[in-house]
Write an enzyme that holds these catalytic residues in place. Structure first.
Site, PDB file in Angstrom:
ATOM      1  N   CYS A  16       0.858  -1.279  -0.177  1.00 52.48           N
ATOM      2  CA  CYS A  16      -0.081  -0.165   0.004  1.00 52.48           C
ATOM      3  C   CYS A  16       1.035   0.791  -0.010  1.00 52.48           C
ATOM      4  O   CYS A  16       2.160   1.440   0.031  1.00 52.48           O
ATOM      5  CB  CYS A  16      -0.718   0.267   1.024  1.00 52.48           C
ATOM      6  SG  CYS A  16      -0.153  -0.178   2.463  1.00 52.48           S
ATOM      7  N   HIS A  45       5.568  -4.690   9.578  1.00 54.37           N
ATOM      8  CA  HIS A  45       5.199  -5.975   9.436  1.00 54.37           C
ATOM      9  C   HIS A  45       5.604  -7.432   7.920  1.00 54.37           C
ATOM     10  O   HIS A  45       4.987  -7.875   7.773  1.00 54.37           O
ATOM     11  CB  HIS A  45       4.358  -6.560  10.236  1.00 54.37           C
ATOM     12  CG  HIS A  45       3.938  -6.143  11.246  1.00 54.37           C
ATOM     13  ND1 HIS A  45       2.959  -5.627  12.010  1.00 54.37           N
ATOM     14  CD2 HIS A  45       4.856  -5.718  12.574  1.00 54.37           C
ATOM     15  CE1 HIS A  45       3.548  -5.278  13.555  1.00 54.37           C
ATOM     16  NE2 HIS A  45       4.314  -4.768  13.484  1.00 54.37           N
ATOM     17  N   GLU A 130       0.389  -0.084  16.188  1.00 52.59           N
ATOM     18  CA  GLU A 130      -0.409   0.797  15.852  1.00 52.59           C
ATOM     19  C   GLU A 130      -1.416   1.315  17.160  1.00 52.59           C
ATOM     20  O   GLU A 130      -1.854   2.769  17.449  1.00 52.59           O
ATOM     21  CB  GLU A 130      -1.160   0.476  14.695  1.00 52.59           C
ATOM     22  CG  GLU A 130      -2.506   1.898  13.977  1.00 52.59           C
ATOM     23  CD  GLU A 130      -3.049   1.633  13.465  1.00 52.59           C
ATOM     24  OE1 GLU A 130      -2.514   0.299  12.447  1.00 52.59           O
ATOM     25  OE2 GLU A 130      -4.023   1.824  13.224  1.00 52.59           O
ATOM     26  N   ASN A 228      -3.269  -6.802   8.888  1.00 55.84           N
ATOM     27  CA  ASN A 228      -3.721  -7.206   7.551  1.00 55.84           C
ATOM     28  C   ASN A 228      -4.314  -8.487   6.467  1.00 55.84           C
ATOM     29  O   ASN A 228      -4.785  -9.003   6.117  1.00 55.84           O
ATOM     30  CB  ASN A 228      -3.857  -5.641   6.780  1.00 55.84           C
ATOM     31  CG  ASN A 228      -3.047  -6.184   5.630  1.00 55.84           C
ATOM     32  OD1 ASN A 228      -2.651  -6.133   4.505  1.00 55.84           O
ATOM     33  ND2 ASN A 228      -1.663  -5.591   6.842  1.00 55.84           N
TER      34      ASN A 228
HETATM   35  S1  SF4 Z   1      -2.999   2.293   6.935  1.00 57.64           S
HETATM   36 FE1  SF4 Z   1      -1.007   0.936   7.014  1.00 57.64          FE
HETATM   37  S2  SF4 Z   1      -2.470  -0.597   5.462  1.00 57.64           S
HETATM   38 FE2  SF4 Z   1      -3.201   1.601   5.019  1.00 57.64          FE
HETATM   39  S3  SF4 Z   1      -2.762   2.828   4.133  1.00 57.64           S
HETATM   40 FE3  SF4 Z   1      -1.820   3.006   5.992  1.00 57.64          FE
HETATM   41  S4  SF4 Z   1       0.253   1.526   5.884  1.00 57.64           S
HETATM   42 FE4  SF4 Z   1      -1.144   1.133   4.734  1.00 57.64          FE
END
Ligand code: SF4
Length: 329
Positions: A16, A45, A130, A228
């Protein structure tokens, strides 16, 4: 492999924008300041990514006391608590913040609403960095709820000004169920304006909802620590398709494919495409003859780099160099 003919590739899958940016921050810091660069927690991760950056000179630490004075320190994509941020600044490190801007958005929302007198319920997984970072934006008044049972137990001090925030990488469906339980118990609760679950998590889960029913087995490329990625595997299994998560092609087991004519393949947001390519190569060795990309959303989102690590695309020169700590917030 007995029977496997085709690999169905989920779209979108893999990196992402937040992961792309976080890795680029470490690589640019290495290029600019030289090794070693210290990184608090795994930058993202994924075992492959972390080992690759270790080879290039990154040192991953959990405690700031492990970082020598004057060193360059990068915060991981998951974000950090106020206490960690302040301690890092107090110790005078050269700081670059690789917190995903979509996580920072949640931090900003928490700070803003806290000033207005809100107390919070955070939907998330205990111990995930997080969650620690977001809950650590406040010294009190933020309560973790992991499931609907927690919603029944939680005891906020008041219920008139209660807001919900979530981890960005949750199961969209699980979060909706927990949110419904929160609304049932606390009808006045304030929901996030736009949901905190990020576009990448949503898109990868939507893609698995398309993929899993068409596949006889689903393989998710991702590391065990990746929230995720785990949610993708669970989702495929919940849809009735046997599903396995692997860190790399070496973990694939031949018997998973014994009765599978179509193998669904996806990757978590922190898993690089090179690992997907290796998994495809291995499945081909085991007998698959075709790879078909599924239709899906094309992601074009890209996040800017922090000041001090930006390069002008036209000139190739650094846009701005700052000596003071750069937090990116
Ligand atoms: S919150 Fe995490 S999964 Fe979503 S765009 Fe940001 S880094 Fe990627």
């Amino acid at each position: 492999m007995v029977g496997a003919k085709e690999v169905l590739l989920a779209e979108p899958r893999g990196f992402c924008a937040g992961v792309d940016r976080a890795i680029e921050i470490v690589e640019r810091a290495l290029a600019k300041f030289g090794a070693p660069i210290y990184v608090r927690h795994e930058i993202v991760h994924n075992t492959f990514v972390v080992n690759d950056l270790k080879d290039k000179g990154a040192i991953f630490i959990e405690e700031l006391s492990e970082v020598p004075p004057g060193a360059t320190l990068v915060f991981s994509a998951h974000g950090v608590s106020k206490a960690v941020q302040q301690e890092a600044e107090r110790r005078g490190f050269n700081i670059f913040d690789a917190t995903c801007p979509l996580v920072t958005k949640v931090h900003v929302e928490v700070a803003k609403l806290a000033k207005e007198g809100y107390e919070f319920l955070m939907i998330g997984h205990k111990g995930h960095p997080e969650v620690e970072g977001t809950m650590g934006q406040l010294s009190e008044g933020i309560h973790l709820v992991e499931d609907e049972a927690d919603v029944l137990k939680v005891q906020p001090r008041q219920t008139e000004k209660l807001a919900v925030v979530t981890q960005t990488t949750l199961s969209v469906d699980d979060a909706a169920g927990i949110m419904a339980a929160i609304k049932a118990r606390f009808p006045l609760v304030r929901q996030p304006k736009q949901q905190d679950i990020c576009y990448a998590t949503q898109n990868r889960q939507d893609a698995v909802k398309v993929l899993a029913p068409q596949a006889d087995v689903v393989i998710v490329v991702g590391s065990p620590t990746s929230s995720n990625s785990n949610r993708l595997r669970e989702l495929a299994a919940r849809l009735g398709t046997p599903a396995y998560m692997v860190d790399n092609a070496g973990e694939l087991q031949e018997e998973w494919f014994a009765n599978a004519a179509r193998v669904g393949l996806t990757a978590g947001a922190s898993a690089p495409e090179v690992l997907v390519d290796e998994v495809i190569a291995r499945i081909k060795q085991l007998g698959a003859v075709a790879v078909r990309k599924m239709d899906g959303i094309e992601e074009t989102i890209k996040f800017p780099l922090p000041k001090g690590l930006k390069i002008d695309a036209a000139t190739g020169l650094e846009i701005e160099v700052r000596k003071s700590p750069e937090t990116g917030h």
